[in-house]
Design an enzyme around this catalytic site. Structure first.
Site, mmCIF file in Angstrom:
data_model
loop_
_atom_site.group_PDB
_atom_site.id
_atom_site.type_symbol
_atom_site.label_atom_id
_atom_site.label_comp_id
_atom_site.label_asym_id
_atom_site.label_seq_id
_atom_site.Cartn_x
_atom_site.Cartn_y
_atom_site.Cartn_z
ATOM 1 N N HIS A 209 4.134 44.574 -4.160
ATOM 2 C CA HIS A 209 3.027 45.288 -3.539
ATOM 3 C C HIS A 209 2.785 46.622 -4.256
ATOM 4 O O HIS A 209 3.690 47.428 -4.415
ATOM 5 C CB HIS A 209 3.375 45.534 -2.063
ATOM 6 C CG HIS A 209 2.299 46.188 -1.275
ATOM 7 N ND1 HIS A 209 1.064 45.608 -1.087
ATOM 8 C CD2 HIS A 209 2.263 47.375 -0.606
ATOM 9 C CE1 HIS A 209 0.324 46.401 -0.330
ATOM 10 N NE2 HIS A 209 1.020 47.481 -0.041
ATOM 11 N N SER B 263 -3.465 49.119 -0.985
ATOM 12 C CA SER B 263 -2.828 48.776 0.281
ATOM 13 C C SER B 263 -3.773 49.082 1.452
ATOM 14 O O SER B 263 -4.870 48.548 1.519
ATOM 15 C CB SER B 263 -1.491 49.511 0.407
ATOM 16 O OG SER B 263 -0.722 48.987 1.463
ATOM 17 N N GLU C 24 3.776 39.401 -3.083
ATOM 18 C CA GLU C 24 3.435 40.238 -1.937
ATOM 19 C C GLU C 24 3.359 39.475 -0.617
ATOM 20 O O GLU C 24 2.787 38.380 -0.552
ATOM 21 C CB GLU C 24 2.074 40.902 -2.166
ATOM 22 C CG GLU C 24 2.035 41.848 -3.348
ATOM 23 C CD GLU C 24 0.849 42.785 -3.270
ATOM 24 O OE1 GLU C 24 0.486 43.190 -2.148
ATOM 25 O OE2 GLU C 24 0.301 43.121 -4.328
#
Length: 300
Positions: free
Chosen positions: A273, A148, A243
């Protein structure tokens, strides 16, 4: 098709999100505590040692599996939108990565915003990298990875090392990287209802304000999707097809390919995600980590 264990975990995440969205937005302290409570209690594999270390002024820890091949090392930058996350929240993920890759792993606790906005995270990542090389680490046997925000930071660090003429890692392996803090990717809206971990730009705007503050979020060291892709190390990017940040990956892949660089794109069907956070719960998380480890092992 996702496993029953994955579907059950996603259902639980959706329920948590619905409850959180039903009331007033939580303050940052509550958000951080909630994230830590969700992931820090996950067990790590047997015989993995964890040793705190000062990595050039940056708190970190060595995560060492029972078997390490040569001087193979992974430097890991955790996710959390630059505002949450720490060594505890990702230890269950990085310990499995270390075991699968047969590598010692430096889990880096870079400073968080808003207390420490950009460039604090990048400065800490750079400091940890330089400390590693100054203390016996070899760039040719080291990978940089992260998820991320940490995935975006991984790419930004590689760009920074290139721009300053410094040694780069043997490879980089970002997971679901957040590379566009301006939200210009189509997937931000097209997949807003499909990703249980994130719900489009509204869930991320506060993180951008906390991290970028007065700096243009399109700065390539903040949003590497807008950077130059020449002369980067070989890279593998994993991303889930559900995502909102899907285009944050595809556009980086396109940029590297256009610059004749080495990149392997690994989209995971139906995954949310950073599904790797479900390690120990869902088999897809273990499989994603194994794929990541195989790539790193081949190149370090």
């Amino acid at each position: 098709m996702p496993s029953d264990a994955y579907n059950a975990a996603v259902a639980a995440i959706k329920e948590q999100m619905q409850k959180a969205n039903a009331g007033p937005p939580p303050d940052l302290e509550t958000t951080r505590a909630g994230f830590e409570a969700s992931y820090s209690s996950r067990p790590i594999p047997d015989r993995v040692s964890v040793t705190p270390v000062d990595a050039g002024g940056v708190p970190a820890e060595w995560v060492t599996p029972p078997e390490v091949e040569g001087n193979r090392t992974i430097i890991y930058l955790h996710g959390g939108g630059y505002v949450v996350g720490n060594l505890n929240t990702h230890r269950h993920v990085v310990s499995r990565l270390a075991v699968e890759a047969k590598a010692r792993l430096l889990n880096v606790d870079y400073r968080l915003a808003p207390e420490n906005p950009y460039p604090a995270a990048l400065d800490d990542a750079m400091a940890a990298w330089q400390w590693h090389l100054a203390n016996g680490g070899e760039a040719a046997h080291t990978a940089i990875s992260g998820d991320s925000a940490g995935g975006g930071l991984t790419i930004a660090l590689c760009m920074k090392l290139r721009d300053e003429g410094l040694e780069q890692p043997a490879c980089a392996a970002p997971i679901s990287p957040w590379t566009d803090l301006t939200f210009s990717g189509d997937s931000m809206t097209e997949r807003a209802e499909r990703d249980p971990m994130l719900s489009g730009g509204d869930a991320l705007h506060g993180m951008v304000m906390a991290y970028a503050q007065s700096v243009d979020a399109a700065d390539p060291y903040i949003s590497p999707v807008f950077g130059k892709f020449e002369d980067l190390p070989p890279m593998m990017i994993q991303v889930g097809t559900e995502e909102v940040l899907y285009d944050d990956s595809t556009r980086v892949v396109e940029g590297i390919e256009s610059a004749s660089g080495s990149v392997e794109f690994r989209p995971w069907q139906d995954m949310m995600h950073v599904w790797h956070l479900l390690a120990g719960v869902a088999p897809e998380a273990e499989e994603g980590i194994a794929e990541l480890a195989a790539y790193i092992s081949e190149r370090t």
